[in-house]
Write an enzyme that holds these catalytic residues in place. Sequence first.
Site, PDB file in Angstrom:
ATOM      1  N   PHE A  88      -2.060   4.352  -2.130  1.00 27.26           N
ATOM      2  CA  PHE A  88      -1.510   3.795  -3.250  1.00 27.26           C
ATOM      3  C   PHE A  88      -0.881   2.696  -3.050  1.00 27.26           C
ATOM      4  CE2 PHE A  88      -0.939   8.474  -3.416  1.00 27.26           C
ATOM      5  CZ  PHE A  88      -2.067   8.650  -4.378  1.00 27.26           C
ATOM      6  N   ASP A 112     -15.139  -0.264   2.327  1.00 28.33           N
ATOM      7  CA  ASP A 112     -13.953   0.454   1.757  1.00 28.33           C
ATOM      8  C   ASP A 112     -13.744   1.875   2.518  1.00 28.33           C
ATOM      9  OD1 ASP A 112     -11.608   0.618  -0.001  1.00 28.33           O
ATOM     10  OD2 ASP A 112     -12.644   1.950  -1.277  1.00 28.33           O
ATOM     11  N   GLU A 113     -12.317   2.295   2.590  1.00 33.63           N
ATOM     12  CA  GLU A 113     -12.198   3.546   3.168  1.00 33.63           C
ATOM     13  C   GLU A 113     -12.563   3.787   4.754  1.00 33.63           C
ATOM     14  OE1 GLU A 113      -9.984   5.375   1.800  1.00 33.63           O
ATOM     15  OE2 GLU A 113     -10.073   4.746  -0.136  1.00 33.63           O
ATOM     16  N   ALA A 114     -12.638   2.646   5.440  1.00 33.36           N
ATOM     17  CA  ALA A 114     -13.097   2.396   6.712  1.00 33.36           C
ATOM     18  C   ALA A 114     -12.530   3.566   7.638  1.00 33.36           C
ATOM     19  CB  ALA A 114     -12.783   1.025   7.433  1.00 33.36           C
ATOM     20  N   CYS A 135       7.801   4.026  -2.222  1.00 27.53           N
ATOM     21  CA  CYS A 135       8.153   5.621  -1.938  1.00 27.53           C
ATOM     22  C   CYS A 135       8.647   6.046  -3.335  1.00 27.53           C
ATOM     23  CB  CYS A 135       9.417   5.652  -0.882  1.00 27.53           C
ATOM     24  SG  CYS A 135      10.065   7.047  -0.572  1.00 27.53           S
ATOM     25  N   CYS A 159       8.598   6.259   2.382  1.00 26.30           N
ATOM     26  CA  CYS A 159       8.997   5.302   3.555  1.00 26.30           C
ATOM     27  C   CYS A 159       9.273   6.172   4.755  1.00 26.30           C
ATOM     28  CB  CYS A 159      10.485   4.994   2.857  1.00 26.30           C
ATOM     29  SG  CYS A 159      11.536   6.213   2.859  1.00 26.30           S
TER      30      CYS A 159
END
Length: 194
Positions: free
Chosen positions: A23, A92-94, A149, A181
């Site tokens: 996110f 992407d999403e490696a 957070c 966090c």
Amino acid sequence: MFLEPFFRGQRSGWIEVICGSMFSGKTEELLRRLKRAKFANQKVEIYKPRVDTRYDNVKVVSHDDNFILATPIDHSAKILKVGGDVTVVGIDEAQFFDQDLIQNVQKLALSGKRVIVAGLDMDFRGLPFGPIPGLLAVAEYITKVHAICSHCGNLATHSYRLSSEDSTVVLGEKDKYEPRCRSCYNMGNILDLK
């Protein structure tokens, strides 16, 4: 001779890594860079891991529902088959790819391609995730993005898993993960009881 192509005017490539927690806007930033390259009439090719079907089988989709068509692959060696006219490669999403992604991305950069990679730098346990640490070591450019957070509003650097699965790879969204966090992440489930 190894350096000979560079003396003949071959364009030098490079590696960019966009990393952070869930996110945090990694895919959004990847899409922004790829769309700018397309706007500049550069030939772009995008890859995603075949296992990531959360939003779509053949699109890279951000949490804000922006998307771009991609080629799903099951092993990073398949990125080496990219066309010679392609100048920008997006991945992407490696974190879901094999460790060979590091050497394969370097081969693409050596062949003159700009390679933009996005992925989680840490798994839900707070440990380095997949090939991302190796990519960070060899990249020319690194961008670390942050979420907010969900408990205290500070910058989030961790992806906290809300479910009880213990496998490293568990696909999910806000139903299974939230950004936290460092402090709220380390408080763990105490925050879930409030």
